[in-house]
Scaffold this motif. Structure first.
Motif, PDB file in Angstrom:
ATOM      1  N   ALA A 183       0.840  -1.205   0.000  1.00 52.84           N
ATOM      2  CA  ALA A 183       0.000   0.000   0.000  1.00 52.84           C
ATOM      3  C   ALA A 183       0.871   1.250   0.000  1.00 52.84           C
ATOM      4  N   LEU A 184       1.997   1.186   0.711  1.00 58.03           N
ATOM      5  CA  LEU A 184       2.927   2.327   0.706  1.00 58.03           C
ATOM      6  C   LEU A 184       3.463   2.547  -0.706  1.00 58.03           C
ATOM      7  N   GLU A 185       3.912   1.459  -1.306  1.00 55.86           N
ATOM      8  CA  GLU A 185       4.471   1.552  -2.678  1.00 55.86           C
ATOM      9  C   GLU A 185       3.455   2.203  -3.618  1.00 55.86           C
ATOM     10  N   ALA A 186       2.193   1.767  -3.505  1.00 54.42           N
ATOM     11  CA  ALA A 186       1.159   2.273  -4.419  1.00 54.42           C
ATOM     12  C   ALA A 186       0.861   3.756  -4.188  1.00 54.42           C
ATOM     13  N   ALA A 187       1.123   4.246  -2.980  1.00 50.54           N
ATOM     14  CA  ALA A 187       0.771   5.645  -2.661  1.00 50.54           C
ATOM     15  C   ALA A 187       1.850   6.630  -3.081  1.00 50.54           C
ATOM     16  N   ILE A 188       3.061   6.124  -3.330  1.00 50.73           N
ATOM     17  CA  ILE A 188       4.185   7.039  -3.613  1.00 50.73           C
ATOM     18  C   ILE A 188       4.201   7.422  -5.090  1.00 50.73           C
ATOM     19  N   THR A 189       4.205   8.729  -5.353  1.00 50.55           N
ATOM     20  CA  THR A 189       4.349   9.241  -6.725  1.00 50.55           C
ATOM     21  C   THR A 189       5.654  10.036  -6.780  1.00 50.55           C
ATOM     22  N   PRO A 190       6.062  10.479  -7.977  1.00 48.46           N
ATOM     23  CA  PRO A 190       7.272  11.318  -8.052  1.00 48.46           C
ATOM     24  C   PRO A 190       7.148  12.606  -7.236  1.00 48.46           C
ATOM     25  N   ALA A 191       5.894  13.047  -6.937  1.00 47.51           N
ATOM     26  CA  ALA A 191       5.705  14.294  -6.179  1.00 47.51           C
ATOM     27  C   ALA A 191       5.809  14.089  -4.672  1.00 47.51           C
TER      28      ALA A 191
END
Ligand code: PLP
Length: 399
Positions: free
Chosen positions: A156-164
């Motif tokens: 879930a952490l991985e999915a929430a991280i964007t370049p921003a």
């Protein structure tokens, strides 16, 4: 009419402080309210801190200190991080602020701007999203489930991280859920973060000493030393030493970040109170045997509150591993009709109805998770028992 700034219009007043103030106002009118809304221990301030404060007053410690805190306190904090957490800081890597709240505020204002995202597991501490929004950034809550102990997964952490994404805020033990991340779970987050070098970690360890499991306390900079160069480790005197009103929080982290936070503080409040800083040196260098005793008292209260709430129809109550809160879901109360004829449509309605029944709790929406509410058990057992009796009786009156 005064024109309010866009920044102030983006945020809400603190819901926990709001409910506590409402409960206090009702009590002042003579209403019998048990307040389970406040996040402060009901224990005395340690002797070591009181004596150090009195000595500082007698010695005429009346002056501004360095913005970042007195050398003596920053030394004591560096020693605390080494002793308790295995973290190596020099006093230059440390900032002292007016509460843990200002530490986090400084960090956000110093690093977050328009277009930046800050990831946080939800339920989260009420102030994180508003601090991010005030700085111009966007909070990114990652929902968790009661059935999973309100813990975020690495996926879930991985999915929430964007370049921003600029920050991940972790809070273990958690306010409001009491969830505690293990070293293994933090190591899994570290694996994710290694793939995203733009993401820093704010580890909010305010409840470090209030834990009920046997596993040692885990914090990111110690679990993943390679990430220490992008981790800010936050702690303070409020919860450990029952010094909420003395307003001392602190953090250790990369020097460049600390310098930027000190710069922000130099243009807002300057230093934290000189007397409170002296008191905190006393607390950090004094006897700490009481910490384990207090954790045992909190544990007994937790067991009682979880056992009582767990049997009440309409509530689902996971057992917290730390802090002094429980966070029952209340889906089974939504849609029910109160004796006064009100249909409970939201957890805010539930909290309002419980207040009418003499118990102050904080609605889950304030923490980004509904329908639920937060109960603080940092109060004496007799009051807790009365509160549980009232909640149970109130539920029994629902249609
Ligand atoms: N972080 C968390 C998770 C908290 O619960 C609190 C206080 O409630 C703080 C930070 C701020 O603590 P302080 O009272 O030292 O500002």
């Amino acid at each position: 009419m005064i024109q309010l700034s866009a920044a102030i219009q983006r945020i809400q007043p603190s819901a926990t402080l709001g409910v506590s103030a409402r409960a206090a106002a009702l009590k002042a009118q003579g209403r019998d309210i048990v307040s389970l809304s406040v996040g402060e221990p009901d224990f005395p301030v340690p002797d070591s801190a009181r004596k150090a404060a009195i000595a500082a007053i007698e010695a005429g410690n009346n002056h501004y200190t360095a913005v970042e805190g007195t050398p003596a306190l920053r030394r004591a904090i560096a020693d605390k991080f080494a002793r308790d957490n295995g973290l190596s800081f020099t006093p230059e890597d440390i900032i002292v602020s007016t509460g843990g709240k200002q530490v986090i505020f400084n960090a956000m204002i110093a690093t977050v701007g328009a277009g930046d995202e800050v990831v946080m597991p939800a339920p989260y501490w009420v102030s994180y999203p508003d601090m991010v929004a005030l700085a111009g950034g966007t909070p990114v809550p990652v929902p968790t489930r009661a059935a999973e102990g309100y813990k975020m997964s690495a996926d879930a952490l991985e999915a929430a991280i964007t370049p921003a994404c600029r920050w991940l805020i972790l809070n273990s033990p958690s306010n409001p859920t009491g969830a505690v991340y293990t070293a293994g779970e933090l190591a899994a987050f570290a694996d994710v973060l290694r793939r995203h070098p733009q993401v820093w970690v704010l580890s909010d360890d305010m409840y470090e000493h209030i834990r009920y499991g046997t596993a040692p306390f885990a914090t990111m900079a110690a679990v993943a030393p390679d990430l220490a160069e992008r981790t800010l480790t936050v702690n303070g005197a409020s919860k450990a030493f029952a010094m909420t009103g003395w307003r001392i929080g602190f953090a250790g982290g990369p020097r460049e970040l600390i310098k930027a936070m000190v710069k922000a503080q130099s243009q807002s409040t300057s230093n934290a109170c000189a007397i409170a800083q002296a008191a905190c040196v006393g607390a950090l260098t004094g006897d700490m045997g009481f910490l384990a005793e207090r954790a045992a008292v909190f544990r007994a209260r937790r067991d009682m509150v979880v056992a009582r709430l767990g049997t009440m129809p309409g509530l689902t109550c996971p057992t917290p591993e730390g802090a002094f809160y429980v966070f029952p879901e209340c889906a089974g109360l939504i849609g029910r009709r109160t004796a006064a004829g009100q249909v409970l449509a939201s957890d805010e309605d539930v909290a309002g109805w419980l207040l009418d029944n003499g118990v102050a709790v904080v609605h889950g929406a304030a923490f980004g998770h509904s329908p639920a509410f937060r109960v603080s058990y940092a109060t004496d057992t007799a009051s807790l028992t009365t509160a549980m009796d009232r909640i149970e009786a109130a539920i029994a009156t629902l249609d």
